[in-house]
Design a protein around this motif. Structure first.
Motif, PDB file in Angstrom:
ATOM      1  N   PHE A 183       0.768  -1.115  -0.085  1.00  0.00           N
ATOM      2  CA  PHE A 183       0.000   0.002   0.023  1.00  0.00           C
ATOM      3  C   PHE A 183       0.998   1.189  -0.016  1.00  0.00           C
ATOM      4  CE2 PHE A 183      -3.278   2.612   2.499  1.00  0.00           C
ATOM      5  CZ  PHE A 183      -3.617   3.107   1.548  1.00  0.00           C
ATOM      6  N   PRO A 184       0.966   2.144  -1.101  1.00  0.00           N
ATOM      7  CA  PRO A 184       1.784   3.127  -1.234  1.00  0.00           C
ATOM      8  C   PRO A 184       1.821   4.065   0.107  1.00  0.00           C
ATOM      9  CG  PRO A 184       0.970   2.740  -3.310  1.00  0.00           C
ATOM     10  CD  PRO A 184       0.094   1.758  -2.342  1.00  0.00           C
ATOM     11  N   GLU A 185       0.801   4.250   0.704  1.00  0.00           N
ATOM     12  CA  GLU A 185       0.597   5.426   1.726  1.00  0.00           C
ATOM     13  C   GLU A 185       1.207   4.772   3.068  1.00  0.00           C
ATOM     14  OE1 GLU A 185      -2.729   8.343   3.990  1.00  0.00           O
ATOM     15  OE2 GLU A 185      -3.227   7.084   2.117  1.00  0.00           O
ATOM     16  N   TYR A 186       1.072   3.572   3.291  1.00  0.00           N
ATOM     17  CA  TYR A 186       1.778   2.817   4.469  1.00  0.00           C
ATOM     18  C   TYR A 186       2.231   1.484   3.872  1.00  0.00           C
ATOM     19  CZ  TYR A 186      -1.720   5.855   6.782  1.00  0.00           C
ATOM     20  OH  TYR A 186      -2.627   6.721   7.475  1.00  0.00           O
ATOM     21  N   PRO A 187       3.568   1.566   3.356  1.00  0.00           N
ATOM     22  CA  PRO A 187       4.210   0.560   2.569  1.00  0.00           C
ATOM     23  C   PRO A 187       4.451  -0.791   3.569  1.00  0.00           C
ATOM     24  CG  PRO A 187       5.145   2.734   2.259  1.00  0.00           C
ATOM     25  CD  PRO A 187       4.340   2.797   3.193  1.00  0.00           C
ATOM     26  N   GLN A 188       4.293  -0.549   4.737  1.00  0.00           N
ATOM     27  CA  GLN A 188       4.435  -1.807   5.639  1.00  0.00           C
ATOM     28  C   GLN A 188       2.936  -2.799   5.738  1.00  0.00           C
ATOM     29  OE1 GLN A 188       4.538   1.204   6.425  1.00  0.00           O
ATOM     30  NE2 GLN A 188       4.456   1.639   8.679  1.00  0.00           N
ATOM     31  N   GLU A 189       2.227  -2.134   4.910  1.00  0.00           N
ATOM     32  CA  GLU A 189       0.799  -2.714   4.801  1.00  0.00           C
ATOM     33  C   GLU A 189       0.422  -3.279   3.445  1.00  0.00           C
ATOM     34  OE1 GLU A 189      -2.265  -0.304   6.745  1.00  0.00           O
ATOM     35  OE2 GLU A 189      -0.943  -0.054   8.350  1.00  0.00           O
ATOM     36  N   MET A 190      -0.439  -4.087   3.439  1.00  0.00           N
ATOM     37  CA  MET A 190      -1.176  -4.774   2.142  1.00  0.00           C
ATOM     38  C   MET A 190      -2.439  -4.319   2.389  1.00  0.00           C
ATOM     39  SD  MET A 190      -1.235  -8.752   0.777  1.00  0.00           S
ATOM     40  CE  MET A 190       0.401  -8.887   0.722  1.00  0.00           C
ATOM     41  N   ALA A 191      -2.900  -3.819   1.034  1.00  0.00           N
ATOM     42  CA  ALA A 191      -4.455  -3.040   1.137  1.00  0.00           C
ATOM     43  C   ALA A 191      -5.076  -3.933   0.009  1.00  0.00           C
ATOM     44  CB  ALA A 191      -4.525  -1.671   0.526  1.00  0.00           C
ATOM     45  N   ILE A 192      -6.400  -4.428   0.712  1.00  0.00           N
ATOM     46  CA  ILE A 192      -7.413  -5.028  -0.002  1.00  0.00           C
ATOM     47  C   ILE A 192      -8.609  -4.585   0.180  1.00  0.00           C
ATOM     48  CG2 ILE A 192      -8.635  -7.317   0.022  1.00  0.00           C
ATOM     49  CD1 ILE A 192      -6.237  -8.549   1.242  1.00  0.00           C
ATOM     50  N   HIS A 193      -9.240  -3.998  -1.005  1.00  0.00           N
ATOM     51  CA  HIS A 193     -10.627  -3.325  -1.069  1.00  0.00           C
ATOM     52  C   HIS A 193     -11.586  -4.275  -2.001  1.00  0.00           C
ATOM     53  CE1 HIS A 193      -9.089   0.944  -0.203  1.00  0.00           C
ATOM     54  NE2 HIS A 193      -8.533   0.216   0.335  1.00  0.00           N
ATOM     55  N   ALA A 194     -12.602  -4.515  -1.479  1.00  0.00           N
ATOM     56  CA  ALA A 194     -13.537  -5.387  -2.038  1.00  0.00           C
ATOM     57  C   ALA A 194     -14.898  -4.928  -1.913  1.00  0.00           C
ATOM     58  CB  ALA A 194     -13.574  -6.894  -1.536  1.00  0.00           C
ATOM     59  N   VAL A 195     -15.964  -5.552  -3.078  1.00  0.00           N
ATOM     60  CA  VAL A 195     -17.471  -5.175  -3.140  1.00  0.00           C
ATOM     61  C   VAL A 195     -17.929  -6.409  -3.495  1.00  0.00           C
ATOM     62  CG1 VAL A 195     -17.181  -2.816  -3.859  1.00  0.00           C
ATOM     63  CG2 VAL A 195     -17.308  -4.721  -5.428  1.00  0.00           C
ATOM     64  N   ALA A 196     -19.414  -6.495  -3.000  1.00  0.00           N
ATOM     65  CA  ALA A 196     -20.147  -7.836  -3.213  1.00  0.00           C
ATOM     66  C   ALA A 196     -20.266  -7.712  -4.860  1.00  0.00           C
ATOM     67  CB  ALA A 196     -21.349  -7.682  -2.571  1.00  0.00           C
ATOM     68  N   GLY A 197     -20.243  -8.869  -5.361  1.00  0.00           N
ATOM     69  CA  GLY A 197     -20.409  -9.277  -6.997  1.00  0.00           C
ATOM     70  C   GLY A 197     -19.346  -8.702  -7.704  1.00  0.00           C
ATOM     71  N   LEU A 198     -19.256  -8.403  -8.837  1.00  0.00           N
ATOM     72  CA  LEU A 198     -18.237  -8.130  -9.661  1.00  0.00           C
ATOM     73  C   LEU A 198     -17.507  -6.590  -9.285  1.00  0.00           C
ATOM     74  CD1 LEU A 198     -19.630  -9.155 -13.215  1.00  0.00           C
ATOM     75  CD2 LEU A 198     -17.807 -10.147 -11.972  1.00  0.00           C
ATOM     76  N   GLY A 199     -16.207  -6.779  -9.578  1.00  0.00           N
ATOM     77  CA  GLY A 199     -15.490  -5.595  -9.097  1.00  0.00           C
ATOM     78  C   GLY A 199     -15.390  -4.262  -9.917  1.00  0.00           C
ATOM     79  N   GLU A 200     -16.221  -4.369 -11.083  1.00  0.00           N
ATOM     80  CA  GLU A 200     -16.294  -3.149 -11.783  1.00  0.00           C
ATOM     81  C   GLU A 200     -16.756  -1.849 -11.327  1.00  0.00           C
ATOM     82  OE1 GLU A 200     -15.014  -1.498 -15.768  1.00  0.00           O
ATOM     83  OE2 GLU A 200     -14.557  -3.459 -14.535  1.00  0.00           O
ATOM     84  N   GLY A 201     -17.764  -2.034 -10.273  1.00  0.00           N
ATOM     85  CA  GLY A 201     -18.046  -1.063  -9.596  1.00  0.00           C
ATOM     86  C   GLY A 201     -17.220  -0.219  -8.742  1.00  0.00           C
ATOM     87  N   LEU A 202     -16.381  -1.101  -8.370  1.00  0.00           N
ATOM     88  CA  LEU A 202     -15.319  -0.693  -7.435  1.00  0.00           C
ATOM     89  C   LEU A 202     -14.259  -0.068  -8.237  1.00  0.00           C
ATOM     90  CD1 LEU A 202     -13.510  -2.932  -4.603  1.00  0.00           C
ATOM     91  CD2 LEU A 202     -12.216  -2.029  -6.253  1.00  0.00           C
ATOM     92  N   VAL A 203     -13.695  -0.579  -9.223  1.00  0.00           N
ATOM     93  CA  VAL A 203     -12.511  -0.128  -9.812  1.00  0.00           C
ATOM     94  C   VAL A 203     -12.968   1.194 -10.667  1.00  0.00           C
ATOM     95  CG1 VAL A 203     -11.302  -2.209 -10.237  1.00  0.00           C
ATOM     96  CG2 VAL A 203     -12.854  -1.532 -11.798  1.00  0.00           C
ATOM     97  N   ASN A 204     -14.127   1.609 -10.838  1.00  0.00           N
ATOM     98  CA  ASN A 204     -14.633   2.693 -11.790  1.00  0.00           C
ATOM     99  C   ASN A 204     -15.039   3.882 -10.538  1.00  0.00           C
ATOM    100  OD1 ASN A 204     -17.299   2.017 -10.924  1.00  0.00           O
ATOM    101  ND2 ASN A 204     -17.633   1.267 -12.981  1.00  0.00           N
ATOM    102  N   GLY A 205     -14.944   3.260  -9.522  1.00  0.00           N
ATOM    103  CA  GLY A 205     -15.198   4.421  -8.511  1.00  0.00           C
ATOM    104  C   GLY A 205     -16.567   4.545  -8.066  1.00  0.00           C
ATOM    105  N   GLN A 206     -17.440   3.883  -8.738  1.00  0.00           N
ATOM    106  CA  GLN A 206     -18.834   3.886  -8.461  1.00  0.00           C
ATOM    107  C   GLN A 206     -19.311   3.248  -6.973  1.00  0.00           C
ATOM    108  OE1 GLN A 206     -20.814   2.065 -11.679  1.00  0.00           O
ATOM    109  NE2 GLN A 206     -20.432   3.828 -12.973  1.00  0.00           N
ATOM    110  N   LEU A 207     -18.662   2.335  -6.520  1.00  0.00           N
ATOM    111  CA  LEU A 207     -19.303   1.522  -5.260  1.00  0.00           C
ATOM    112  C   LEU A 207     -17.919   1.896  -4.171  1.00  0.00           C
ATOM    113  CD1 LEU A 207     -20.210  -1.743  -6.668  1.00  0.00           C
ATOM    114  CD2 LEU A 207     -21.729   0.246  -6.180  1.00  0.00           C
ATOM    115  N   VAL A 208     -18.369   2.095  -2.951  1.00  0.00           N
ATOM    116  CA  VAL A 208     -17.458   2.228  -1.968  1.00  0.00           C
ATOM    117  C   VAL A 208     -17.334   0.866  -1.263  1.00  0.00           C
ATOM    118  CG1 VAL A 208     -17.149   3.145   0.583  1.00  0.00           C
ATOM    119  CG2 VAL A 208     -18.768   4.379  -1.213  1.00  0.00           C
TER     120      VAL A 208
END
Length: 885
Positions: A183-208
């Motif tokens: 995770f570039p902000e805290y490089p000693q960490e690994m960041a995982i972000h997830a949504v229910a269903g497909l991830g397109e809404g996540l990567v396009n910024g529509q879903l939190v």
């Protein structure tokens, strides 16, 4: 399935000559993942060669780019390619409910410098042949979209995009997301972000998304942010906005409602899934040569699939660890710019000598200048070790792992740092290094053997320079002459500090060897054993029984206190209440005693609390300070129990453990302990010379400050400490009104540091803000016991030794944030010492062992929890402290 006329690539078929160039970034990334055994859904690539004919001859003018987009938008997949693709899709069940995703894969997409994040099209849920053909044309044409072309211009890339297209089996996802292996902000960490269903809404910024942050070292959940839950009572984790509008960066800037550590029933990803993602991320980052941005999906059965991996293009800052576990002894609290600049230069000078002493080539030393000149750092006005650079220096030694462990013990590092690793060498590389390593080891062992003679010669030379310096009329010298004297100290002493350096190596290696020998003997806690074995006088017959040199000032002060009490009783009322006029009064009333005091100051006047800080007042700069120290020795309580029984007990325990062991092992163990004792005693003697060297620099800089104040360059003589060495040299040579203003600004800045709560003893930059800690409700504190003994008594808290009432420590338990050898003046009269931050091999703890005073170090929150006047009960062996009122 075979490659059809360079028009379709299917993994497992004959490879293209240059897959990365022909398959595009995303296609090549999928191929790498599959080769590494990662779970990748089936895919095929329509390579760049398929689209090149429709783009041939078109310029990259405005009109030419528009034509390229139009031609790709009406692109028709050749019949042979359609036939091969239909056969493949039939195997996937396409047309019978299995959809596919059609995704861009431009030749320079998903690269280390240009990711093209979210700039080209992806089409999901494609379930019919006509829709598939239309999607291929749409995705290929998106390589020439306005946003993609603008990105190319911004990045200085060619406008002649070479599109390829990925057709991939679409996972029926229950959850999907993005994994940043670092995770570039805290490089000693690994960041995982997830949504229910497909991830397109996540990567396009529509879903939190749901956010998970795992420690890179162990995979433990550091923080979790829920997307749609009631806010937790704790504040949200602050995150900075990123600078590029990538899908993954949109992901990283999407905030949650609250933060909590640990999994909850509402968590989208289970601990098992997080652990699987952690191990996948660690493995792929190592295999692919750097931090990766990975898209994943989890199907209804819980199986993970990886659908993309590309390098993280956002710069990942180095994680730097600053630690003051040991250096705080010498530079306690806020330190002025002059002291820091001097200390930084002194450490660099000594380190260079160390490298030369080890026989390293001049070119190697020169290549390590960025490390050498940044061994120290100033954080919030306080001096810290830059541990990363200390570890990098150890890479030059034969055995990095062992040297690292030995150094960490010596420096009192409580939590080892693993951001710098030794490099594994092949057998051939190790054999090639053997001659140089043997030569280095031989040189070092030779220097070890000559240490007694070298130490005597060093001290003789030092004494001559010491006497010469204090015969100089410093107050009468000009600026150029004072700068010349500072340079003379540099050349005559500081750059010839090899003997103390070699002995410090001897201490470090001897301590490591002794610890390992004791562990093999079955000693459960070698550090505790050594604290007893090395306490007081040597336990071995014939061993040198002189006290450590660092204890001599305290013993001499005790002798002067007894002398005043016995032979000058008329002075006692004055000595009990020392003031600025006392030195003159003593000189008049008791000249003989005053002469003894003068002799003491000439010999030990630089030994004081905070003695390596140039701004510290010492007995040499203010004789009145001597009498403040003397107060604690005028009516001391009964002498503490002799520490000699502890070495004797430890020696008896050692004899019992060696019984039945072989002669050779017994000889090795005893030799290692004797070597350690001798090296520590020699170190303390040489460290006293370091104190006196710093005293000479202090005197020269104070004289320079007086001169600059008289010239109007500084507002006051002591403002000299608020400028760096380089700034002072410029100010002395050229003058100018700016220096007084700069000194005033620095004083205000550092006053703010002094007023704020002291920062932690370890700082990790960048680092997630630590959650507030809650002190135990039962009044218990715990640290590391360094000297045994059970004591109950009243506490006196000392946070600023310069303001301490030295007489108030008699018969009490001293609680301090940190200590240094100058605290020896306080120790004899106290009953026990508690230290918030310290090292078991620190000089002050060595002194406390010599005096037989129960000591506990590394007590978290000590000076915040305790107040002067409270009573405590403590156990110096177990490290337990109980507040009794």
């Amino acid at each position: 399935m075979a490659l059809v006329d360079n028009q379709l690539f299917v993994p497992g078929a004959r490879l293209l000559a240059a897959p990365a160039a022909h398959l595009g970034g995303k296609g090549a990334g999928l191929l790498r993942l599959q080769a590494l055994g990662a779970p990748v859904p089936g895919f095929a690539v329509l390579p760049t060669a398929l689209f090149e004919p429709v783009l041939a001859g078109l310029p990259t003018t405005v009109a030419g780019l528009a034509e390229r987009r139009a031609r790709l938008g009406s692109f028709e997949v050749p019949a042979a390619t359609q036939a091969a693709l239909k056969a493949l899709l039939a195997d996937w069940g396409f047309g019978d409910g299995q959809p596919v995703a059609v995704r861009s894969s431009v030749a320079d997409e998903d690269g280390a410098a240009a990711a093209f994040p979210g700039l080209m099209d992806s089409v999901l849920h494609v379930s019919s042949w006509p829709a598939l053909l239309a999607a291929v044309a749409q995705v290929a044409a998106s390589a020439y979209s306005d946003r993609a072309l603008d990105y190319r211009r911004q990045r200085g890339l060619s406008l002649a995009a070479r599109p390829a297209v990925v057709v991939q089996r679409q996972v029926a996802a229950r959850a999907a997301g993005v994994l940043f292996t670092t995770f570039p902000e805290y490089p000693q960490e690994m960041a995982i972000h997830a949504v229910a269903g497909l991830g397109e809404g996540l990567v396009n910024g529509q879903l939190v998304p749901e956010e998970y942050y795992l420690g890179k070292a162990d995979g433990q959940l550091v923080a979790q942010v829920h997307a749609d839950l009631t806010p937790d009572p704790s504040p949200p984790v602050a995150r900075s906005q990123t600078t590029q509008p990538s899908s993954c960066e949109k992901l990283l800037s999407s905030g949650g409602e609250g933060v909590e550590v640990g999994s909850t029933p509402a968590a989208l990803l289970t601990p098992i899934t997080l652990a699987e993602l952690y191990h996948l991320g660690q493995r792929l980052e190592a295999a692919l040569g750097g931090p990766q941005d990975i898209e994943f999906a989890q199907d209804q059965a819980g199986r993970l699939w990886l659908v993309q991996a590309r390098p993280i293009t956002q710069p990942v800052p180095e994680v730097v660890v600053y630690d003051n576990a040991n250096i705080q002894e010498s530079y306690c609290g806020v330190t002025t710019p002059l002291t820091f600049s001097f200390a930084q230069r002194a450490y660099a000078t000594v380190y260079r000598q160390t490298m030369h002493a080890l026989g390293l080539p001049a070119a190697t030393v020169a290549a390590h200048e960025p490390v050498i000149t940044n061994l120290l750092a100033l954080q919030q006005g306080r001096i810290y070790y830059n541990l990363n650079n200390w570890y990098r220096g150890l890479l030059l030694l034969p055995n990095f792992r062992q040297s690292k462990a030995d150094m960490e013990r010596m420096m009192g590092v409580l939590e080892p740092v693993d951001f710098v690793h030794g490099q594994r060498k092949t057998l051939r590389q190790r054999l090639a290094l053997l001659p140089r390593l043997a030569l280095t080891l031989g040189r070092l062992l030779g220097k070890f053997a000559r240490l007694p003679q070298r130490a005597r010669a060093f001290q003789t030379r030092f004494e001559a320079e010491y006497q010469r310096f204090y015969q100089l009329p410093l107050a009468a010298l000009g600026a150029a002459e004072l700068l010349g004297e500072i340079e003379h100290l540099n050349q005559a002493l500081l750059t010839r500090w090899t003997t103390p350096i070699i002995n410090d190596f001897r201490v470090m290696m001897a301590h490591g060897a002794a610890t390992r020998h004791l562990s093999r003997l079955g000693v459960a806690d070698p550090e505790e054993f050594l604290s007893r074995y090395l306490a007081g006088s040597p336990a071995e017959p014939g061993a040198e029984a002189e006290p450590l040199a660092s204890l001599l000032p305290a013993l001499a002060l005790r002798e002067l206190g007894a002398l005043a009490w016995q032979e000058f009783p008329a002075l006692l009322p004055l000595l009990e209440q020392p003031g600025p006029e006392l030195p003159a009064q003593v000189a008049q009333l008791a000249p003989a005693f005053h002469q003894r005091v003068q002799h003491y100051v000439a010999r030990y006047g630089d030994r004081t609390m905070g003695e390596l800080k140039l701004e510290t007042e010492t007995m040499r700069t203010s004789e009145a300070l001597f009498y403040q120290y003397l107060v604690a020795y005028l009516a001391p309580p009964a002498a503490p129990a002799a520490a000699g029984t502890l070495p004797a007990q430890a020696a008896a325990e050692l004899t019992a453990r060696l019984k039945g062991r072989g002669w050779w092992q017994a000889r090795q163990v005893r030799a290692s302990l004797t070597t350690l004792r001798q090296a520590v005693a020699r170190r303390e003697a040489l460290r006293l010379e370091r104190t006196r060297l710093f005293g000479m620099y202090r005197a020269a800089y104070r004289a320079l400050g007086q001169l600059l104040a008289s010239a109007g360059t500084l507002a006051a003589p002591l403002d000299v400490f608020w400028l760096t060495e380089t700034e002072l040299a410029t100010a002395a040579q050229a003058g100018g009104a700016q220096w007084a203003a700069l000194a005033a600004a620095r004083q205000a800045e550092f006053a703010g540091y002094r007023a704020a709560p002291a920062p932690a003893g370890r700082l990790v930059v960048p680092s997630r803000p630590a959650a507030p800690t809650v002190a135990p409700a039962d009044g218990a504190l715990r640290g590391t016991g360094c000297y045994p003994g059970q004591v109950s008594g009243e506490v006196v808290v000392i946070t600023d030794p310069a303001q301490a009432d030295l007489g108030a420590v008699r018969g009490r338990v001293v609680a301090a944030l940190r200590t240094d050898p100058g605290w020896a003046a306080l120790f004899p009269g106290c009953r026990a010492v508690l230290i918030e931050r310290g090292s078991a091999l620190s000089h002050s703890v060595i002194l406390l062992r010599e005096l037989g005073i129960p000591t506990i170090i590394n007590v978290p929150g000590l000076t915040q929890r305790l107040r002067s006047g409270q009573h405590v009960r403590l156990d110096g062996r177990s490290g337990e402290v109980e507040i009794t009122n």
